[in-house]
Write a protein that holds these residues in place. Structure first.
Motif, PDB file in Angstrom:
ATOM      1  N   PHE A 136      21.404  88.385  -4.855  1.00 56.80           N
ATOM      2  CA  PHE A 136      20.352  87.423  -4.477  1.00 56.80           C
ATOM      3  C   PHE A 136      20.399  87.155  -2.973  1.00 56.80           C
ATOM      4  CE2 PHE A 136      19.212  83.105  -3.324  1.00 56.80           C
ATOM      5  CZ  PHE A 136      17.886  83.060  -3.714  1.00 56.80           C
ATOM      6  N   TYR A 137      21.611  86.919  -2.454  1.00 52.28           N
ATOM      7  CA  TYR A 137      21.738  86.611  -1.027  1.00 52.28           C
ATOM      8  C   TYR A 137      21.321  87.813  -0.182  1.00 52.28           C
ATOM      9  CZ  TYR A 137      24.388  82.562  -2.684  1.00 52.28           C
ATOM     10  OH  TYR A 137      24.772  81.417  -3.315  1.00 52.28           O
ATOM     11  N   GLY A 138      21.704  89.012  -0.655  1.00 55.21           N
ATOM     12  CA  GLY A 138      21.297  90.218   0.055  1.00 55.21           C
ATOM     13  C   GLY A 138      19.781  90.307   0.151  1.00 55.21           C
ATOM     14  N   ALA A 139      19.124  90.022  -0.970  1.00 59.04           N
ATOM     15  CA  ALA A 139      17.662  90.106  -0.999  1.00 59.04           C
ATOM     16  C   ALA A 139      17.013  89.077  -0.080  1.00 59.04           C
ATOM     17  CB  ALA A 139      17.165  89.921  -2.443  1.00 59.04           C
ATOM     18  N   GLN A 140      17.711  87.976   0.168  1.00 60.10           N
ATOM     19  CA  GLN A 140      17.187  86.926   1.046  1.00 60.10           C
ATOM     20  C   GLN A 140      17.579  87.156   2.509  1.00 60.10           C
ATOM     21  OE1 GLN A 140      15.404  84.049  -0.215  1.00 60.10           O
ATOM     22  NE2 GLN A 140      15.358  85.351  -2.034  1.00 60.10           N
ATOM     23  N   GLY A 141      18.345  88.199   2.762  1.00 58.26           N
ATOM     24  CA  GLY A 141      18.812  88.463   4.125  1.00 58.26           C
ATOM     25  C   GLY A 141      19.859  87.461   4.591  1.00 58.26           C
ATOM     26  N   ILE A 142      20.560  86.848   3.647  1.00 63.61           N
ATOM     27  CA  ILE A 142      21.602  85.861   4.002  1.00 63.61           C
ATOM     28  C   ILE A 142      22.936  86.594   4.184  1.00 63.61           C
ATOM     29  CG2 ILE A 142      22.959  83.914   3.109  1.00 63.61           C
ATOM     30  CD1 ILE A 142      20.350  83.049   1.615  1.00 63.61           C
ATOM     31  N   PRO A 143      23.599  86.421   5.332  1.00 62.31           N
ATOM     32  CA  PRO A 143      24.902  87.073   5.521  1.00 62.31           C
ATOM     33  C   PRO A 143      25.885  86.612   4.441  1.00 62.31           C
ATOM     34  CG  PRO A 143      24.102  86.117   7.580  1.00 62.31           C
ATOM     35  CD  PRO A 143      23.195  85.616   6.499  1.00 62.31           C
ATOM     36  N   LEU A 144      26.632  87.571   3.906  1.00 57.89           N
ATOM     37  CA  LEU A 144      27.553  87.248   2.824  1.00 57.89           C
ATOM     38  C   LEU A 144      28.980  87.407   3.330  1.00 57.89           C
ATOM     39  CD1 LEU A 144      27.775  86.501  -0.163  1.00 57.89           C
ATOM     40  CD2 LEU A 144      27.590  88.922  -0.707  1.00 57.89           C
ATOM     41  N   TRP A 145      29.694  86.299   3.331  1.00 54.86           N
ATOM     42  CA  TRP A 145      31.054  86.261   3.871  1.00 54.86           C
ATOM     43  C   TRP A 145      32.076  86.265   2.733  1.00 54.86           C
ATOM     44  CZ3 TRP A 145      31.474  81.934   8.190  1.00 54.86           C
ATOM     45  CH2 TRP A 145      30.514  82.188   9.199  1.00 54.86           C
ATOM     46  N   ALA A 146      33.218  86.878   2.996  1.00 55.24           N
ATOM     47  CA  ALA A 146      34.344  86.815   2.060  1.00 55.24           C
ATOM     48  C   ALA A 146      35.590  87.367   2.732  1.00 55.24           C
ATOM     49  CB  ALA A 146      34.039  87.615   0.794  1.00 55.24           C
ATOM     50  N   HIS A 147      36.725  87.073   2.123  1.00 52.01           N
ATOM     51  CA  HIS A 147      38.013  87.645   2.529  1.00 52.01           C
ATOM     52  C   HIS A 147      37.856  89.165   2.648  1.00 52.01           C
ATOM     53  CE1 HIS A 147      42.106  89.166   1.907  1.00 52.01           C
ATOM     54  NE2 HIS A 147      42.584  87.960   2.141  1.00 52.01           N
ATOM     55  N   ALA A 148      38.567  89.741   3.616  1.00 52.65           N
ATOM     56  CA  ALA A 148      38.415  91.164   3.936  1.00 52.65           C
ATOM     57  C   ALA A 148      38.642  92.099   2.741  1.00 52.65           C
ATOM     58  CB  ALA A 148      39.366  91.521   5.072  1.00 52.65           C
ATOM     59  N   SER A 149      39.413  91.666   1.747  1.00 55.77           N
ATOM     60  CA  SER A 149      39.685  92.545   0.601  1.00 55.77           C
ATOM     61  C   SER A 149      38.636  92.443  -0.507  1.00 55.77           C
ATOM     62  CB  SER A 149      41.047  92.210  -0.012  1.00 55.77           C
ATOM     63  OG  SER A 149      42.065  92.370   0.941  1.00 55.77           O
ATOM     64  N   VAL A 150      37.702  91.503  -0.384  1.00 56.20           N
ATOM     65  CA  VAL A 150      36.780  91.244  -1.499  1.00 56.20           C
ATOM     66  C   VAL A 150      35.895  92.447  -1.813  1.00 56.20           C
ATOM     67  CG1 VAL A 150      34.713  89.908  -2.143  1.00 56.20           C
ATOM     68  CG2 VAL A 150      36.809  88.727  -1.451  1.00 56.20           C
ATOM     69  N   ALA A 151      35.296  93.058  -0.790  1.00 56.42           N
ATOM     70  CA  ALA A 151      34.377  94.177  -1.049  1.00 56.42           C
ATOM     71  C   ALA A 151      35.101  95.291  -1.807  1.00 56.42           C
ATOM     72  CB  ALA A 151      33.806  94.699   0.270  1.00 56.42           C
ATOM     73  N   GLY A 152      36.286  95.639  -1.341  1.00 56.44           N
ATOM     74  CA  GLY A 152      37.046  96.708  -1.982  1.00 56.44           C
ATOM     75  C   GLY A 152      37.426  96.363  -3.411  1.00 56.44           C
TER      76      GLY A 152
END
Ligand SMILES: [Zn+2]
Length: 370
Positions: A136-152
């Motif tokens: 949802f945030y991606g679709a709104q163009g909102i930057p998505l923050w998280a701890h560096a390991s989250v994406a992986g």
């Protein structure tokens, strides 16, 4: 990296609500208690929510501070808690929730009180019930923050489920039910299967979207200025090794993510959860101001009494486990012999294998390495 804008699928929203048969059996037992007296009489916490959709409600907990509290007994759209911080110049949203409609629900609540631009949405950690609505945030163009390991860790834990499908993902858990040698083992295995089914269904229904702004824990704490409102992001060990909390020291309000389960047995199944680390983190929370308001990852908003009770739960599990460890009881048997004391009878147990089981296993491991 997944590009959430292009992967965003409205159809998936519609299928989301229809596939929760088994999980509902667990979640309907998890009723959200009313606000405890300690915070209900706190003038910072609004009695009436600004919006209440059953599965989730949003209320003011401070000056420009809002808490989104989920009630899984009424639906799984959000599943975790979250919230938002509204400054004069910008807004920080907390959590991606269990579905894109969950993140959208919080965004709508925000727009009831402020039109300020959103600086970022933060996943407090990678777990599915805090990140499956990220698209949802991606679709709104909102930057998505998280701890560096989250994406992986989203990719490594949840992409294989989508690739392998339900039968393969759930097979080991179904086998445990079939192989159970006693009623208690079968009960625990069935609860675990229901929880894994809910997890799988949530992940299956989601477009996994990864944070596009990673936060290096070595650079924390970090202060964010939203315009007349400052928040501090901090890393603490315990629940998932990706946990970031949001503190507003001027107002003594803390958004803890899952480092606090308020009035629940804590979920410690994460491979990187550490019981000693978590108990140390809770000790630090207990040293915060006595009038601190905590917005937990699950359960009701609480004050210091909520920190005291989760610490007591850990103390109780550790005390029972330690006796058995010293008596030479094997770990699996110790797990099945743990008895929920009367005073925690109302504490939801998400399932044995997400809470008591891994806590005792990890304690045994810690004692072995002493
Ligand atoms: Zn979690």
């Amino acid at each position: 990296m997944v590009d959430p804008v292009h992967d965003f699928s409205r159809r998936r929203f519609i299928t989301y609500g229809s596939c929760f048969g088994t999980f509902y059996g667990v979640a309907k037992l998890i009723r959200l208690p009313d606000l405890a007296e300690a915070v209900a009489i706190d003038s910072r916490v609004s009695q009436a929510p600004i919006v209440d959709k059953g599965f989730g409600s949003v209320r003011k907990v401070g000056d420009g501070l809002y808490a989104t509290i989920s009630d899984p007994s009424k639906g799984f759209t959000t599943l975790s808690n979250g919230g938002f911080l509204v400054g004069k110049d910008a807004v920080l949203l907390i959590e991606g929730f269990a579905s894109a409609p969950g993140a959208s629900f919080q965004m709508e609540a925000l727009r009831m009180v402020s039109q300020a631009p959103v600086k970022a949405a933060l996943d407090t950690h990678y777990h599915y019930d805090h990140s499956c609505g990220n698209a949802f945030y991606g679709a709104q163009g909102i930057p998505l923050w998280a701890h560096a390991s989250v994406a992986g860790r989203i990719a490594e834990n949840y992409s294989p489920m989508q690739a392998n499908g339900q039968a393969a993902t759930l097979a080991p858990h179904e086998k445990r039910v079939a192989d159970a040698k006693s009623d208690i083992l079968r009960q625990h295995a069935q609860g675990d299967l229901a929880a894994y089914t809910g997890l799988f269904k949530t992940v299956e229904a989601s477009v996994l979207a990864l944070p596009n702004h990673s936060i290096d824990p070595a650079k924390l704490p970090m202060t964010i200025d939203l315009g007349g409102l400052s928040a501090i992001l901090e890393f603490h060990p315990g629940h998932s090794a990706t946990d970031i909390i949001v503190r507003v020291p001027q107002q003594n309000v803390v958004y803890t993510g899952d480092l606090l389960f308020s009035g629940w047995y804590p979920v410690s199944i994460d491979q990187k959860a550490t019981i000693s680390g978590w108990r140390d983190t809770l000790k630090k929370f207990a040293a915060y101001d006595k009038d601190t308001i905590f917005v937990p990852g699950h359960g009701q908003i609480c004050g210091q009494e909520g920190i005291a009770s989760i610490r007591e739960v850990f103390d109780d599990i550790a005390a029972q486990a330690e006796k058995m460890h010293q008596a030479g009881v094997p770990v699996q048997e110790a797990i099945d012999r743990y008895i929920v004391p009367d005073k925690f009878q109302n504490f939801p147990i998400y399932c044995w294998g997400f809470t008591i089981g891994p806590t005792i296993t990890k304690l045994y491991e810690e004692w072995q390495h002493k």
